[in-house]
Motif scaffolding. Structure first.
Motif, PDB file in Angstrom:
ATOM      1  N   HIS A 120      47.042  47.430  47.169  1.00  0.00           N
ATOM      2  CA  HIS A 120      47.395  47.405  45.463  1.00  0.00           C
ATOM      3  C   HIS A 120      46.234  46.323  44.432  1.00  0.00           C
ATOM      4  O   HIS A 120      46.321  46.194  43.107  1.00  0.00           O
ATOM      5  CB  HIS A 120      47.918  47.646  44.887  1.00  0.00           C
ATOM      6  CG  HIS A 120      49.254  46.037  44.724  1.00  0.00           C
ATOM      7  ND1 HIS A 120      49.175  45.376  43.933  1.00  0.00           N
ATOM      8  CD2 HIS A 120      49.312  45.430  46.555  1.00  0.00           C
ATOM      9  CE1 HIS A 120      49.599  44.326  44.147  1.00  0.00           C
ATOM     10  NE2 HIS A 120      49.938  44.279  45.914  1.00  0.00           N
ATOM     11  N   GLY A 135      52.503  42.831  46.330  1.00  0.00           N
ATOM     12  CA  GLY A 135      53.245  43.531  46.968  1.00  0.00           C
ATOM     13  C   GLY A 135      53.459  44.165  48.901  1.00  0.00           C
ATOM     14  O   GLY A 135      52.445  43.897  49.358  1.00  0.00           O
ATOM     15  N   HIS A 169      54.376  53.320  46.450  1.00  0.00           N
ATOM     16  CA  HIS A 169      54.459  52.635  44.634  1.00  0.00           C
ATOM     17  C   HIS A 169      53.379  51.661  44.726  1.00  0.00           C
ATOM     18  O   HIS A 169      53.404  51.155  44.064  1.00  0.00           O
ATOM     19  CB  HIS A 169      56.122  52.137  44.596  1.00  0.00           C
ATOM     20  CG  HIS A 169      57.165  53.238  44.319  1.00  0.00           C
ATOM     21  ND1 HIS A 169      57.375  53.392  43.965  1.00  0.00           N
ATOM     22  CD2 HIS A 169      57.780  52.373  45.172  1.00  0.00           C
ATOM     23  CE1 HIS A 169      58.410  54.336  43.981  1.00  0.00           C
ATOM     24  NE2 HIS A 169      59.020  53.704  44.777  1.00  0.00           N
ATOM     25  N   LEU A 170      52.392  51.657  46.027  1.00  0.00           N
ATOM     26  CA  LEU A 170      51.516  50.281  45.465  1.00  0.00           C
ATOM     27  C   LEU A 170      50.368  50.819  45.347  1.00  0.00           C
ATOM     28  O   LEU A 170      48.980  50.948  45.836  1.00  0.00           O
ATOM     29  CB  LEU A 170      51.533  50.243  46.748  1.00  0.00           C
ATOM     30  CG  LEU A 170      53.128  48.379  46.787  1.00  0.00           C
ATOM     31  CD1 LEU A 170      52.548  47.845  48.472  1.00  0.00           C
ATOM     32  CD2 LEU A 170      52.848  48.134  45.656  1.00  0.00           C
ATOM     33  N   LEU A 176      51.848  49.602  39.282  1.00  0.00           N
ATOM     34  CA  LEU A 176      51.882  48.951  40.190  1.00  0.00           C
ATOM     35  C   LEU A 176      50.261  48.221  40.426  1.00  0.00           C
ATOM     36  O   LEU A 176      49.556  47.484  41.446  1.00  0.00           O
ATOM     37  CB  LEU A 176      53.132  48.659  41.148  1.00  0.00           C
ATOM     38  CG  LEU A 176      54.376  48.572  40.970  1.00  0.00           C
ATOM     39  CD1 LEU A 176      55.057  48.330  42.039  1.00  0.00           C
ATOM     40  CD2 LEU A 176      54.109  47.012  40.041  1.00  0.00           C
ATOM     41  N   PHE A 186      55.225  40.717  38.408  1.00  0.00           N
ATOM     42  CA  PHE A 186      55.050  42.407  39.379  1.00  0.00           C
ATOM     43  C   PHE A 186      56.478  42.654  39.648  1.00  0.00           C
ATOM     44  O   PHE A 186      56.995  44.136  39.988  1.00  0.00           O
ATOM     45  CB  PHE A 186      54.653  41.698  40.306  1.00  0.00           C
ATOM     46  CG  PHE A 186      54.633  42.407  41.422  1.00  0.00           C
ATOM     47  CD1 PHE A 186      52.758  42.926  41.388  1.00  0.00           C
ATOM     48  CD2 PHE A 186      55.184  43.325  42.105  1.00  0.00           C
ATOM     49  CE1 PHE A 186      52.782  43.734  42.470  1.00  0.00           C
ATOM     50  CE2 PHE A 186      54.645  43.915  43.420  1.00  0.00           C
ATOM     51  CZ  PHE A 186      53.470  44.442  43.343  1.00  0.00           C
ATOM     52  N   SER A 190      58.040  46.508  39.119  1.00  0.00           N
ATOM     53  CA  SER A 190      58.153  47.247  40.204  1.00  0.00           C
ATOM     54  C   SER A 190      59.714  47.382  40.312  1.00  0.00           C
ATOM     55  O   SER A 190      59.928  49.121  40.688  1.00  0.00           O
ATOM     56  CB  SER A 190      58.127  46.602  41.381  1.00  0.00           C
ATOM     57  OG  SER A 190      58.984  46.929  42.632  1.00  0.00           O
TER      58      SER A 190
END
Length: 197
Positions: A120, A135, A169-170, A176, A186, A190
């Motif tokens: 990411h 992450g 999610h990354l 993100l 972050f 998140s």
């Protein structure tokens, strides 16, 4: 640690340089004969040793996948058995995929311990890392710890985001993705992403 970086494009040499600066032994592999990337390696990551992917992986404590996603199927899955593998790859599917990229990688690399990290962060934001949050998602606590240790070594602040499934999610399309932030920002972002998913 002995680090094998698979990928000699944008991301691979940057990670190789960071790992070398942290005192790790680094091998780097492209998609073909190691001699094809020898000059690139000498210029972009002096000190890293060009090898075939199989030779680089065989002796590695940690393997970083930094190749284009479409080249991943060409890799022999068996050579990753028992290895901790950082999936730093991305792809942009035309529609929402049922699995995250790293879940697909783990399904193919049976016996490997796959951890999602570094995908990411844009390569131009990686050096210097400067304590930037990174992450980390994975199902194996031991593998996540090893990757977090590596990330700290090369200057990042590892932030666990959950199991491998949370690695989506990354990925591209998530708020993100592409975020260059410290840990507090972050972590807050998140949390919002998880609440909205």
């Amino acid at each position: 640690m002995k680090i094998a970086v698979l990928g000699a494009g944008h991301v691979g040499p940057v990670l190789a340089r960071l790992a070398l600066a942290a005192g790790h032994t680094v091998t780097i592999a492209g998609s073909g004969d190691p001699s094809r990337i020898a000059m690139i390696t000498e210029f972009l990551a002096p000190g890293a040793v060009p090898m075939s992917a199989s030779d680089a992986v065989a002796d590695a404590d940690l393997v970083v996948l930094a190749i284009p996603q479409h080249r991943f199927p060409a890799l022999e899955p068996g050579m990753f058995a028992g290895k901790v593998v950082v999936d730093a790859m991305n792809h942009w599917p035309p529609a929402a995929a049922p699995l995250g990229t790293s879940e697909e990688v783990a399904a193919r690399l049976v016996g490997a311990h796959v951890v999602k990290a570094l995908n990411h962060i844009a390569y131009q934001d990686m050096e210097p890392a400067g304590g930037r949050a990174a992450g980390v998602a994975g199902d194996s606590p031991g593998a996540v710890r090893l990757v977090a240790e590596f990330l700290r070594d090369i200057g990042f602040d590892p932030v666990p985001v959950g199991p491998l499934a949370a690695g989506r999610h990354l990925e591209p399309g998530s708020p993100l993705f592409g975020v260059a932030a410290g840990r507090p920002d972050f972590e807050n972002l998140s949390t919002l992403v998880k609440e909205q998913s």
